[in-house]
Design a protein around this motif. Sequence first.
Motif, mmCIF file in Angstrom:
data_model
loop_
_atom_site.group_PDB
_atom_site.id
_atom_site.type_symbol
_atom_site.label_atom_id
_atom_site.label_comp_id
_atom_site.label_asym_id
_atom_site.label_seq_id
_atom_site.Cartn_x
_atom_site.Cartn_y
_atom_site.Cartn_z
ATOM 1 N N UNK A 1 50.434 37.633 31.166
ATOM 2 C CA UNK A 1 50.366 38.127 32.471
ATOM 3 C C UNK A 1 48.717 38.115 32.562
ATOM 4 N N UNK A 2 48.104 38.535 31.494
ATOM 5 C CA UNK A 2 46.445 38.740 31.645
ATOM 6 C C UNK A 2 45.789 37.365 32.151
ATOM 7 N N UNK A 3 44.757 37.452 32.794
ATOM 8 C CA UNK A 3 44.032 36.287 33.488
ATOM 9 C C UNK A 3 43.618 35.603 32.313
ATOM 10 N N UNK B 1 40.816 34.053 31.937
ATOM 11 C CA UNK B 1 39.526 34.210 31.806
ATOM 12 C C UNK B 1 39.389 35.512 30.627
ATOM 13 N N UNK B 2 40.405 36.375 30.692
ATOM 14 C CA UNK B 2 40.164 37.534 29.928
ATOM 15 C C UNK B 2 40.839 37.329 28.343
ATOM 16 N N UNK C 1 37.898 34.937 26.822
ATOM 17 C CA UNK C 1 36.663 35.498 26.309
ATOM 18 C C UNK C 1 37.273 36.581 25.327
ATOM 19 N N UNK D 1 35.664 42.232 32.769
ATOM 20 C CA UNK D 1 36.855 41.803 32.220
ATOM 21 C C UNK D 1 37.919 42.965 31.955
ATOM 22 N N UNK E 1 39.238 44.448 35.215
ATOM 23 C CA UNK E 1 39.896 43.298 35.829
ATOM 24 C C UNK E 1 41.407 43.469 35.002
ATOM 25 N N UNK E 2 41.604 43.533 33.758
ATOM 26 C CA UNK E 2 42.820 43.492 33.311
ATOM 27 C C UNK E 2 43.608 44.755 33.491
ATOM 28 N N UNK F 1 45.064 44.272 36.698
ATOM 29 C CA UNK F 1 46.133 43.291 36.770
ATOM 30 C C UNK F 1 47.417 43.928 36.253
ATOM 31 N N UNK F 2 47.328 44.770 34.983
ATOM 32 C CA UNK F 2 48.306 45.362 34.371
ATOM 33 C C UNK F 2 49.067 46.492 35.463
#
Lengths: 270, 289
Positions: A108-110, A112-113, A116, B247, B250-251, B254-255
């Motif tokens: 699920x995580x992008x 890019x994340x 990194x 990041x 963003x995470x 998303x979750x």
Amino acid sequence: MKERLINFICRFYFLLIMIFLYIPIAVMMVLSVNDSRSRVVWGGFTLRWYGQLLSNRQIREALFTTIGLAFLSSAIALVIGTAAAFGMHYMKKSRYALMMGLTNIPMLNADIVTGIALMLWFIRFLPLGFTSVLIAHITFNIPYIILAVLPKIEQMNMSVYEASRDLGATAAYGFFTTILPQLSGGILSGFFMAVTMSMDDFMITYFTKGAGVNTLSTMIYGEIRKGIKPEMYALSTVIFTAVLILLLVVNYAPYAREKVQHRELAQREA
Amino acid sequence: MNRRNRELLASPYFIWSIGFTVIPLIVILRYAFTTAGGTFTLENILAIGNAINRKAFLFSLEIALICTLLCVLLAYPLVMVVRRLHISRRAFMLFFLILPMWMNFILRLLAWQMILSSNGILNFILQAIGLKPLDIANTWAAIIIGVVYDYFPFMMLPIFNAIADIEEDVIEAAKDLGAGPLTVFTKVIFPLSIPGLKSGITIVFVPSMTSFVVADILGGGKLQLIGNIIEQEFTRSSNWNLGSGLSVALMVFVFISMAFTIKDDVVREEPELARVEGSDKPDRRERAA
């Protein structure tokens, strides 16, 4: 009449989607035989980019890194993931849910994340290079294996294995002759998915690779500003064609074999 | 082997997950919540609200929503067309729809750049048939085309898998009861395709929000996704704490949004799942109890 109209619309729509999907591929293939280093000038037909393909050391190294990475990471993920799927199958609900949660994080995580976070962790104990990219690829490949194998384990018929043990097979022999064949479909499709994802990955490789190591994707990305080497178009065309042929063979080999068997059977009866 | 030992087969994966999924997340959280000097701060996370970052974030959201919607709208008719085909030809057609994924990701985008550029192939064709050339290169429309092209297969496959499982009898029954083609779709096919649609959305939405390479190549460097901003914090400005903060923001987004997409699914499917599992594997229910 109405049926024919609907058929026509369906075909037309299918054709439009195919054009959309294949136009960039056609462009690449045309560029691979273009006798000019420019992307916008047509300099006549040539095959020299194909000829120079393997003499370019940089491209050869990136190709070997990409393929080696894809197969090695998928193979390791296959072993860890299949074992994990078995273990998870026998778990209590709460523990099963925990493992499923861990599996879902990288899915699920992008990217890019994920890339990194891995990079920030690696730099504490590991020089960035082939090993760090390999670990990263194994990490995002394991979930594909688990998600492909777990449903097959749930459908598996355990009594065949138990019967083999009753008849005197050792645990290992029983496993390889009764359980593994039942799972081979899931394992193969998981492995194929993992190889595809690893070959196509750019983002996670980009952040975890460090200097010196390049896959085809990161190498092409680095070349964008300087101008792409036409050999890259040739290489991509070769890879595309190889996969096309491979998949056609895999798709049609079973049918062909069946046909041959049918024919043999018919002959024997006759 | 007893059950306890069998469970241990999952331990290498458990250790791997802790080592390379959980710990990296803890590390990135630590960077996100500290300054370069090491003191606690919320600034890196809250930086998502800055004018530039907010603009990039909202733009990413817009791109991701349009991309997901377009993928859905393109996928359903296609899946219905493929469904009409004879079973033996379906696999073959699907195979041709997925094959383009094997052309290198970045080269595919460069090809689109050539097609869409102002003196590119698209405008050449448009002018040849007497239409006005379009100015798509380096606009959001070019980015949309790039992300839709890249993620369309990931939307189509799960929807197709869900629809391919529907038995023809169910559709015949609906027709016998007087349903027209539209009713069959809205009342039978669409509801049964929802699990596939949901997994398609979870696969397409997140990457289309962050793929900075697409914005780089097709957006001409002027249009920035949140992915571009994060990438630059690591490669150009070297402000790792800020990059980590963005990041993490963003995470979290998303979750939370995925939890909304998946949640209802779990609630609705749990009883059915338990029933199916209970019927062929009685031991699982005992364990759960």
